[in-house]
Each structure stands twice: as structure tokens, then as C-alpha cells.
Design an enzyme around this catalytic site. Structure first.
Site, PDB file in Angstrom:
ATOM      1  CG  ASN A   9      -1.743   1.198   1.399  1.00 30.13           C
ATOM      2  OD1 ASN A   9      -1.844   2.013   0.490  1.00 30.13           O
ATOM      3  ND2 ASN A   9      -2.361   1.347   2.568  1.00 30.13           N
ATOM      4  CE  LYS A  11       0.067   3.226   4.832  1.00 34.86           C
ATOM      5  NZ  LYS A  11       0.059   3.348   6.265  1.00 34.86           N
ATOM      6  CG  HIS A  95      -5.755   1.581   5.359  1.00 39.63           C
ATOM      7  ND1 HIS A  95      -5.315   2.485   6.299  1.00 39.63           N
ATOM      8  CD2 HIS A  95      -4.717   0.742   5.118  1.00 39.63           C
ATOM      9  CE1 HIS A  95      -4.054   2.192   6.608  1.00 39.63           C
ATOM     10  NE2 HIS A  95      -3.672   1.136   5.903  1.00 39.63           N
ATOM     11  CD  GLU A  97      -2.891   5.199   6.967  1.00 38.69           C
ATOM     12  OE1 GLU A  97      -2.924   5.301   5.732  1.00 38.69           O
ATOM     13  OE2 GLU A  97      -1.920   4.717   7.576  1.00 38.69           O
ATOM     14  CD  GLU A 167      -3.391  -3.025   7.385  1.00 34.44           C
ATOM     15  OE1 GLU A 167      -2.311  -3.260   6.843  1.00 34.44           O
ATOM     16  OE2 GLU A 167      -4.012  -1.969   7.241  1.00 34.44           O
ATOM     17  N   GLY A 173       2.555   1.790  10.784  1.00 25.80           N
ATOM     18  CA  GLY A 173       3.479   2.909  10.637  1.00 25.80           C
ATOM     19  C   GLY A 173       4.216   3.263  11.917  1.00 25.80           C
ATOM     20  CB  SER A 213       5.432  -2.308  11.801  1.00 29.40           C
ATOM     21  OG  SER A 213       5.027  -0.986  12.091  1.00 29.40           O
TER      22      SER A 213
HETATM   23  C1  PEP Z   1      -0.733  -0.176   6.181  1.00 30.61           C
HETATM   24  O1  PEP Z   1      -0.894   1.023   6.101  1.00 30.61           O
HETATM   25  O2  PEP Z   1      -1.582  -0.936   5.695  1.00 30.61           O
HETATM   26  C2  PEP Z   1       0.455  -0.651   6.863  1.00 30.61           C
HETATM   27  C3  PEP Z   1       0.449  -1.888   7.256  1.00 30.61           C
HETATM   28  O3  PEP Z   1       1.479   0.234   7.048  1.00 30.61           O
HETATM   29  P1  PEP Z   1       2.947  -0.085   7.657  1.00 30.61           P
HETATM   30  O4  PEP Z   1       3.435  -1.347   7.017  1.00 30.61           O
HETATM   31  O5  PEP Z   1       3.766   1.103   7.306  1.00 30.61           O
HETATM   32  O6  PEP Z   1       2.759  -0.245   9.130  1.00 30.61           O
END
Ligand code: PEP
Length: 253
Positions: A9, A11, A95, A97, A167, A173, A213
Site C-alpha cells: 500500500n 498510500k 483501511h 486511515e 491490521e 506505521g 510494520s
Molecule cells: C498499512 O498502512 O496498511 C500498513 C500496514 O502500514 P505499515 O506497514 O507502514 O505499518
């Protein structure tokens, strides 16, 4: 069982030229990979351009969001049909976000999932708990409820086209990933929940991937868990070497 799915992703990162460079490098690094389904979700502005570059590669394109209507006066929105026509096969829905910054509700997520499937896109549906919810022991209640609402009204026959991404919000992040055991516990509970909702035939091909992460140094342990069928990767998907290493995870169980 379907192949494991590793999705990146991007973003709101990468203008077109940067995206082209990343895909060119990635194509080289994962050439010949067939055992893993590799998906990238660039910003909308790059999708069509990149569709020509991924055409003869294992990489598939994914939208980061969609709106549930087919067309009309919805300024700023993008439909499933538009994403599919631009070259997408997948779309991320719900997601954290989007849920947090754009106030997407479970009901909106459900409408988007239905619209994606009608428009020939495979939804990757994100669910996950906050740190406060985890500390209060509410993780499983939260994710089960999100999954139930996201899939409301769907027939078992379409479940094979759905991916659930677990997630944990506190891991996105932040550099703090769930341990493989913590993730496995939630994946296992979600698989049981989906089994109860749709029955064994419907869920045998459903993938539950982990996000939060994911990095080259933790992917192998995560993928060694029996109920982790892949990963949704944010930050590390912006670096070709890191993402390629994640795609080439080692099964060390
Ligand atoms: C995400 O935004 O779906 C995500 C998992 O981000 P990150 O890997 O940066 O934690």
C-alpha cells in the site's frame, strides 16, 4: 488454497516517475516469482500508467479506495468500474486511515465491498483494534464485528474473492508489529468466525493477511504461522529491495 498474497500500500506517496522507477526495479527483483501473488496499490494518478509496466510481470494493481456508486455527481470519488478499466484487479477497503481521517463507517465499508465485487474487483478489507481496545481485551470482539458488518448480505459464493487484512491500528506505521503469536491468535479467531458465517466451502480459499510494520526482518516469522496467508505492507513497500525481500519470504516453520 490460494497462493499467499503480498500487497504493498503506497498510500499518498510516489508521483508517476517515482512509481515507474519503483515498479521497474521491483519487476527485476521478483522476476519469475510464481508462488506468491504480488499486488501494489499506488495512488490513483499512477494506476493507468503503471498498468502498462506490470502487464507482463507477476505484479497486479490495486486501488486504495473506491466509492460505491457507479457514476454521477460525486466530486472527488472513483468507482469500481473506473479502477478496473485503469487496470486494477484489487481494491483496499476500510483501511484504518480512511476510517479515522475520512470517518468511514462499517456500513460504508459494506457498500464498498459490494460495489467492488459487482465491478470485478477483489476487495482487501482492513480490520483492526486500537491500543486501548487491545488493552481492554476487546480485540476479538472488535475485529469480529468489523468483519461481520463488512460482509453483511454477501453470499458464500463470493467469499473466495475476498481478502481480510488484520491490521492492528497500533502497529501501522509505528514500527511496533504484533508478534507472530498475537497475529496468529486473531487470524485463527477470524477464520473460525468466517467459517461460522459462511461454512467450510466458502472459506477454504479465503485469505487472511497481516498488516502493521511488516519488514524484511519479521516477515519470515509471521508467514510461518498457519493462519497468516500473506501481508499488507505500507512503509516497506516503498523500497524495492525491502518489498522484494518480503515477497520472497522464507517459510521457516
Ligand atoms: C498499512 O498502512 O496498511 C500498513 C500496514 O502500514 P505499515 O506497514 O507502514 O505499518
Amino acid at each position: 488454497m490460494q497462493k499467499p498474497l503480498i500487497a504493498g500500500n503506497w498510500k499518498m506517496n510516489m508521483v508517476i516517475n517515482q512509481g515507474v522507477d519503483l515498479v521497474m526495479r521491483l519487476r527485476e527483483l521478483i522476476k519469475g516469482i510464481d508462488a506468491v501473488e504480488v499486488v501494489i496499490a499506488p495512488p490513483f494518478t499512477s494506476i493507468h500508467h503503471l498498468s502498462h509496466l506490470v502487464a507482463d510481470s507477476p505484479i497486479k494493481l490495486c486501488g486504495q479506495n473506491l466509492f460505491w456508486e457507479k457514476s454521477g455527481a460525486y466530486t472527488g470519488e472513483v468507482s469500481a468500474e473506473m479502477l478496473a478499466a485503469a487496470g486494477c484487479r484489487y481494491v483496499i477497503v476500510g483501511h484504518s486511515e480512511r476510517r479515522e481521517y475520512f470517518k468511514e463507517t462499517d456500513e460504508a465499508v459494506n457498500k464498498k465491498v459490494i460495489a467492488a465485487l459487482k465491478g470485478n474487483l477483489k476487495p482487501i478489507i482492513c480490520v483492526g483494534e486500537t491500543l486501548a481496545e487491545r488493552e481492554k481485551g476487546k480485540t476479538l470482539t472488535k475485529v469480529r464485528s468489523q468483519v461481520k458488518k463488512a460482509l453483511a448480505g454477501l453470499a458464500g459464493s463470493v467469499v473466495k474473492d475476498i481478502t481480510i487484512a488484520y491490521e492492528p491500528i497500533w502497529a501501522i506505521g509505528t514500527g511496533k508489529n504484533a508478534t507472530p503469536q498475537e497475529a496468529e491468535e486473531v487470524h485463527n479467531a477470524l477464520r473460525e468466525h468466517l467459517f461460522e458465517m459462511f461454512g467450510p466451502d466458502a472459506v477454504k480459499d479465503l485469505r487472511i493477511v497481516y498488516g502493521g510494520s511488516v519488514k524484511p526482518d519479521n516477515i519470515d516469522d509471521l508467514m510461518a504461522q498457519p493462519n497468516i496467508d500473506g501481508a499488507l505492507v505500507g512503509g516497506a513497500s516503498l523500497k524495492a529491495d525491502d518489498f522484494a525481500r518480503i515477497v520472497k519470504f522464507q517459510h521457516i516453520a
